[in-house]
Design an enzyme around this catalytic site. Structure first.
Site, PDB file in Angstrom:
ATOM      1  N   SER A 252       0.856  -1.186   0.000  1.00 51.52           N
ATOM      2  CA  SER A 252       0.000   0.000   0.000  1.00 51.52           C
ATOM      3  C   SER A 252       0.893   1.238   0.000  1.00 51.52           C
ATOM      4  O   SER A 252       2.117   1.130   0.014  1.00 51.52           O
ATOM      5  CB  SER A 252      -0.885   0.000   1.237  1.00 51.52           C
ATOM      6  OG  SER A 252      -0.076   0.269   2.364  1.00 51.52           O
ATOM      7  N   LYS A 253       0.240   2.386   0.008  1.00 48.06           N
ATOM      8  CA  LYS A 253       0.988   3.653  -0.058  1.00 48.06           C
ATOM      9  C   LYS A 253       2.046   3.744   1.038  1.00 48.06           C
ATOM     10  O   LYS A 253       3.085   4.362   0.851  1.00 48.06           O
ATOM     11  CB  LYS A 253       0.023   4.830   0.065  1.00 48.06           C
ATOM     12  CG  LYS A 253      -0.914   4.915  -1.124  1.00 48.06           C
ATOM     13  CD  LYS A 253      -1.246   6.347  -1.473  1.00 48.06           C
ATOM     14  CE  LYS A 253      -1.989   6.443  -2.783  1.00 48.06           C
ATOM     15  NZ  LYS A 253      -3.388   5.999  -2.661  1.00 48.06           N
ATOM     16  N   ARG A 254       1.762   3.110   2.168  1.00 48.67           N
ATOM     17  CA  ARG A 254       2.732   3.119   3.265  1.00 48.67           C
ATOM     18  C   ARG A 254       4.096   2.583   2.833  1.00 48.67           C
ATOM     19  O   ARG A 254       5.112   2.919   3.394  1.00 48.67           O
ATOM     20  CB  ARG A 254       2.229   2.189   4.384  1.00 48.67           C
ATOM     21  CG  ARG A 254       1.502   2.831   5.478  1.00 48.67           C
ATOM     22  CD  ARG A 254       1.088   1.837   6.546  1.00 48.67           C
ATOM     23  NE  ARG A 254       0.682   0.536   6.064  1.00 48.67           N
ATOM     24  CZ  ARG A 254       1.363  -0.577   6.239  1.00 48.67           C
ATOM     25  NH1 ARG A 254       2.506  -0.561   6.882  1.00 48.67           N
ATOM     26  NH2 ARG A 254       0.906  -1.735   5.783  1.00 48.67           N
ATOM     27  N   GLY A 256       5.581   3.070   0.148  1.00 52.21           N
ATOM     28  CA  GLY A 256       6.258   3.893  -0.852  1.00 52.21           C
ATOM     29  C   GLY A 256       5.489   3.872  -2.148  1.00 52.21           C
ATOM     30  O   GLY A 256       4.256   3.799  -2.130  1.00 52.21           O
TER      31      GLY A 256
END
Ligand code: GLU
Length: 485
Positions: A252-254, A256
């Site tokens: 996920s966006k976490r 990167g």
């Protein structure tokens, strides 16, 4: 039968690396079997779908070098390939199911459905539709219509049946029909739901193999029910595992960058990203990791796609990118780097260099690059005037350095040619000055760049030329005299 596969993105965001991998596996499978790849857009989520995302997704496929044979932009015998342009088709198929009594109008309101759901969850049961409208009489339906309620259309999900997906990646996966309540196939606004539209399209587009993300596996029994009800032959299914971050959580966006565009903007090469994505879940025979798209096409098979999730290893992607960068010719790399140098604010300086010196700069930085966007950092000493900090000052202020540099200036100012001349001149410099090499290069580098480390001196000097090198030394002298004053 000719293999026909499809990539069917929803244009609700940019192309995610998971989506790109599904597209790639479909591409490899189609090309391996000399089949057809269809690209269709599933834009029935009217609130979240955007045509900009559709453009972006197609641009990402182009950039990755994944071509398709039928569908968006290229057309084909089953056009249109955008679901919102196929609403009549879904409506007609829903009519067939209504006539056969395999679907029915449902008049339940959102609130009623929500209350039913919450009730089931509270009892620890699987939330599903319990069938309020399943057996309404014609009169009851007419009365509700008369009251102005526009119904959805619900599919009558067969109960007490086992649905077995013979998945080409996951093997046999069974689902109890009972856990699946009657589900909506057409919303009251005439828009089909995913599970219905996907089956209608896959059937009409003559898809033989559905290769997609694992998250759709639980949708498959619903889709199987519709194939059966319509009397259509089912395609084969292959559900590809999730991509996890290095912490083994869903990517996920976490973690990167998650979209293809972000990797492109960071300066990964499409060849590297494609190669890397292919190996996320697919293990070709043999040890060779670096493969061209053609080699992957030849080697690809679904049997060697893993059931367990793939872990996104950024170090491996970086390594691959470096390998592909190494294979680029100087002129090709030079072209690829230009937009990144512009982005770093060096457009004018690069233009002023001219072709020959720019090539030397590219040669001077190429071995340091992990991605193209690193070029700003490594080109800085070539393009920015030196600035001297206290560390530089300590080097330059040493006994005899100013005199030594003054003599360097005479020698280097005479430089006329390119890299070869700079190389031999710098090599001869300690001898000409009668000073040990160590005592020449370090202060010289500091005077020219303000730093004690950086790209190799001959590259720097060749890019600046005799005059540019002299000007930099001049700066060092100015700095030293200002300091004394
Ligand atoms: N539109 C779906 C998605 O983007 C595709 C699902 C499928 O391939 O059936 O997830």
């Amino acid at each position: 039968m000719r293999v026909r596969v499809r990539f069917a993105p929803s244009p609700t965001g940019p192309l995610h690396i998971g989506g790109a991998r599904s597209a790639l596996f479909n591409y490899l499978f189609a090309r391996h079997h000399q089949g057809v790849l269809v690209v269709r857009v599933e834009d029935t989520d009217l609130e979240r779908s955007r045509s900009e995302y559709e453009d972006e997704i197609l641009a990402s496929l182009d950039w990755l070098g994944l071509t398709w044979d039928e569908g968006l932009r290229v057309g084909g015998p089953h056009a249109p390939y955008r679901q919102t342009e196929r609403l009549d088709t879904y409506r007609q198929c829903a009519e067939v199911l209504l006539e056969r009594g395999l679907a029915y109008p449902c008049f339940c309101s959102e609130e009623e459905l929500e209350a039913e759901r919450a009730g089931l969850i509270a009892k620890g049961e699987t939330p599903r539709y319990l069938g309020t409208c399943r057996n309404l009489s014609e009169e009851e339906r007419a009365a509700r219509r008369q009251a102005g309620i526009v119904p959805t259309i619900r599919f009558r999900a067969p109960q007490d049946r086992l649905y077995v997906v013979e998945d080409l990646v996951r093997g046999r996966v069974a689902f109890e029909g009972n856990t699946i309540g009657d589900f909506i196939i057409m919303k009251s606004d005439g828009i089909p739901t995913y599970n219905f539209a996907v089956v209608v399209d896959d059937h009409l587009m003559e898809i033989t193999h559905v290769i997609r993300a694992e998250e759709h596996l639980t949708n498959t029994p619903r889709q199987m029910m519709i194939y059966e009800a319509m009397g259509w032959e089912m395609p084969k299914f292959a559900h590809v595992s999730l991509i996890l971050g290095e912490d083994r959580q869903k990517m996920s966006k976490r973690h990167g960058a998650t979209s293809v565009i972000q990797y492109r903007q960071r300066g990964y090469l499409p060849e590297a990203l494609v190669n890397f994505l292919a190996l996320l879940g697919w293990a070709p025979e043999g040890q060779e990791e670096l493969m061209t798209l053609d080699e992957m096409v030849r080697a690809f098979s679904l049997e060697r796609v893993a059931r367990n999730p793939a872990v996104f290893d950024l170090d491996k992607l970086n390594w691959m990118n470096q390998q592909y960068l190494k294979r680029k010719s100087t002129s090709e790399l030079g072209m690829l780097l230009r937009p990144f140098l512009e982005e770093a604010g060096y457009g004018a300086q690069v233009a002023a260099l001219g072709e020959a010196r720019y090539r030397i700069l590219v040669e001077g930085v190429r071995d340091y690059l992990v991605c193209l966007s690193d070029v700003g950092e490594y080109a800085r000493p070539f393009l920015d005037p030196p600035r001297y900090d206290s560390e530089a000052e300590a080097v330059l202020a040493q006994e005899g350095v100013a005199e030594m540099l003054a003599r360097c200036r005479v020698c280097l100012g005479a430089l006329e040619g390119g890299l070869d001349e700079a190389q031999s001149l710098l090599k001869e410099l300690p001898g000409m000055l009668g000073v040990p090499a160590r005592q020449v290069y370090r202060p010289l580098r500091v005077a020219l760049t303000g730093k004690t480390t950086g790209p190799e001196l001959p590259f720097l000097v060749a890019v600046w030329g005799g005059q540019g090198t002299e000007e930099r030394l001049q700066r060092a002298f100015a700095f030293l005299s200002a300091r004394k004053a």
